[in-house]
Design a protein around this motif. Sequence first.
Motif, mmCIF file in Angstrom:
data_model
loop_
_atom_site.group_PDB
_atom_site.id
_atom_site.type_symbol
_atom_site.label_atom_id
_atom_site.label_comp_id
_atom_site.label_asym_id
_atom_site.label_seq_id
_atom_site.Cartn_x
_atom_site.Cartn_y
_atom_site.Cartn_z
ATOM 1 N N ILE A 195 -15.109 53.893 4.974
ATOM 2 C CA ILE A 195 -14.773 53.843 6.327
ATOM 3 C C ILE A 195 -14.802 52.426 6.717
ATOM 4 O O ILE A 195 -13.856 51.817 7.517
ATOM 5 C CB ILE A 195 -15.691 54.865 7.058
ATOM 6 C CG1 ILE A 195 -14.950 56.213 6.721
ATOM 7 C CG2 ILE A 195 -15.479 54.619 8.513
ATOM 8 C CD1 ILE A 195 -16.175 57.496 7.283
ATOM 9 N N ALA A 196 -15.943 51.728 6.314
ATOM 10 C CA ALA A 196 -16.145 50.359 6.757
ATOM 11 C C ALA A 196 -15.222 49.332 6.396
ATOM 12 O O ALA A 196 -14.906 48.586 6.903
ATOM 13 C CB ALA A 196 -17.567 50.172 6.151
ATOM 14 N N LEU A 197 -14.730 49.649 5.085
ATOM 15 C CA LEU A 197 -13.546 48.707 4.481
ATOM 16 C C LEU A 197 -12.347 48.995 5.397
ATOM 17 O O LEU A 197 -11.583 48.036 5.736
ATOM 18 C CB LEU A 197 -13.383 49.227 3.014
ATOM 19 C CG LEU A 197 -14.384 48.690 1.884
ATOM 20 C CD1 LEU A 197 -13.849 49.145 0.677
ATOM 21 C CD2 LEU A 197 -14.437 46.943 2.205
ATOM 22 N N GLY B 72 -8.418 47.032 9.371
ATOM 23 C CA GLY B 72 -7.961 47.276 10.607
ATOM 24 C C GLY B 72 -8.175 46.046 11.708
ATOM 25 O O GLY B 72 -7.166 45.749 12.443
ATOM 26 N N PHE B 73 -9.381 45.663 11.830
ATOM 27 C CA PHE B 73 -9.635 44.644 12.835
ATOM 28 C C PHE B 73 -9.421 43.315 12.254
ATOM 29 O O PHE B 73 -9.040 42.377 12.971
ATOM 30 C CB PHE B 73 -11.052 44.633 12.958
ATOM 31 C CG PHE B 73 -11.316 45.832 14.106
ATOM 32 C CD1 PHE B 73 -11.078 45.502 15.264
ATOM 33 C CD2 PHE B 73 -11.749 47.038 13.833
ATOM 34 C CE1 PHE B 73 -11.636 46.505 16.422
ATOM 35 C CE2 PHE B 73 -12.198 48.092 14.619
ATOM 36 C CZ PHE B 73 -11.913 47.820 16.092
ATOM 37 N N GLY B 74 -9.718 43.284 11.064
ATOM 38 C CA GLY B 74 -9.606 41.717 10.193
ATOM 39 C C GLY B 74 -8.150 41.526 10.044
ATOM 40 O O GLY B 74 -7.956 40.102 9.993
ATOM 41 N N LEU C 290 -22.728 57.624 0.917
ATOM 42 C CA LEU C 290 -22.605 56.110 1.141
ATOM 43 C C LEU C 290 -21.255 55.777 0.636
ATOM 44 O O LEU C 290 -20.700 54.682 1.255
ATOM 45 C CB LEU C 290 -23.700 55.481 0.134
ATOM 46 C CG LEU C 290 -23.796 54.160 -0.101
ATOM 47 C CD1 LEU C 290 -24.267 53.291 1.022
ATOM 48 C CD2 LEU C 290 -24.753 53.580 -1.222
ATOM 49 N N ARG C 291 -20.409 56.193 -0.273
ATOM 50 C CA ARG C 291 -19.204 55.769 -0.637
ATOM 51 C C ARG C 291 -18.288 56.137 0.461
ATOM 52 O O ARG C 291 -17.345 55.246 0.759
ATOM 53 C CB ARG C 291 -18.937 56.763 -1.938
ATOM 54 C CG ARG C 291 -17.496 56.383 -2.472
ATOM 55 C CD ARG C 291 -16.956 57.136 -3.717
ATOM 56 N NE ARG C 291 -16.815 58.368 -3.254
ATOM 57 C CZ ARG C 291 -17.572 59.510 -3.735
ATOM 58 N NH1 ARG C 291 -18.374 59.385 -4.478
ATOM 59 N NH2 ARG C 291 -17.189 60.699 -3.456
#
Length: 202
Positions: free
Chosen positions: A108-110, A115-117, A102-103
């Motif tokens: 990865i999600a952050l 990277g996109f935001g 989960l960590r």
Amino acid sequence: MNVEVADEIEKLASLRERGIISKRGHDYARSLLTSGKSIKISEEIEKLYVLLCNKTVDQKEFEKTVSSLIYAGKMEERNGKTRTAADKHNNAYRASKGSKYLRDLTIIALIAAFGFGFPIFAENSSSACDAAEKRAISIMAEKGTDTGTVAFSNLAGSLSSGRIFETVVRSKYPNIPPALSCAYAYWNLLLNPDEFLRHLTR
């Protein structure tokens, strides 16, 4: 105390008086019976004693078998505790592994969100392609001496919302989703603008 338990206790006492079982073994078996455990071992011990007297089994084998009969419940309890401890360890390991997964997923999600935001936020744009297009136009406005670069800058500047840039990355990276390609292009334009612009306009 029911009749069967009382009868078993009496038989165990007889075995103890005759020296067939030890005081410790007798006391332990009696404690099991008085605590509500249902055990019937006196007859088995009597049969083993007959075999000992007939020299069918030796003293060592007799004592070992009697001990296993008396302490069978204790061994089961010990094994149960061992299994419980092992289960707790396995559960803790699985929980730790799940927590690590989960960590890692969160990290990865952050990274993906950044990277996109960031390009959209930094360029005040509506999409990654729009952000990359604005960044490209800004760079080419400063360094637009190359003919191809100036042509691309003028063409992109005449439109909006990153549609031209999206067309460019689609042709360069046909197997990659435009949003991902545009985000990749933005970071290349930010970190290595001259070389990447040459790559895009070739």
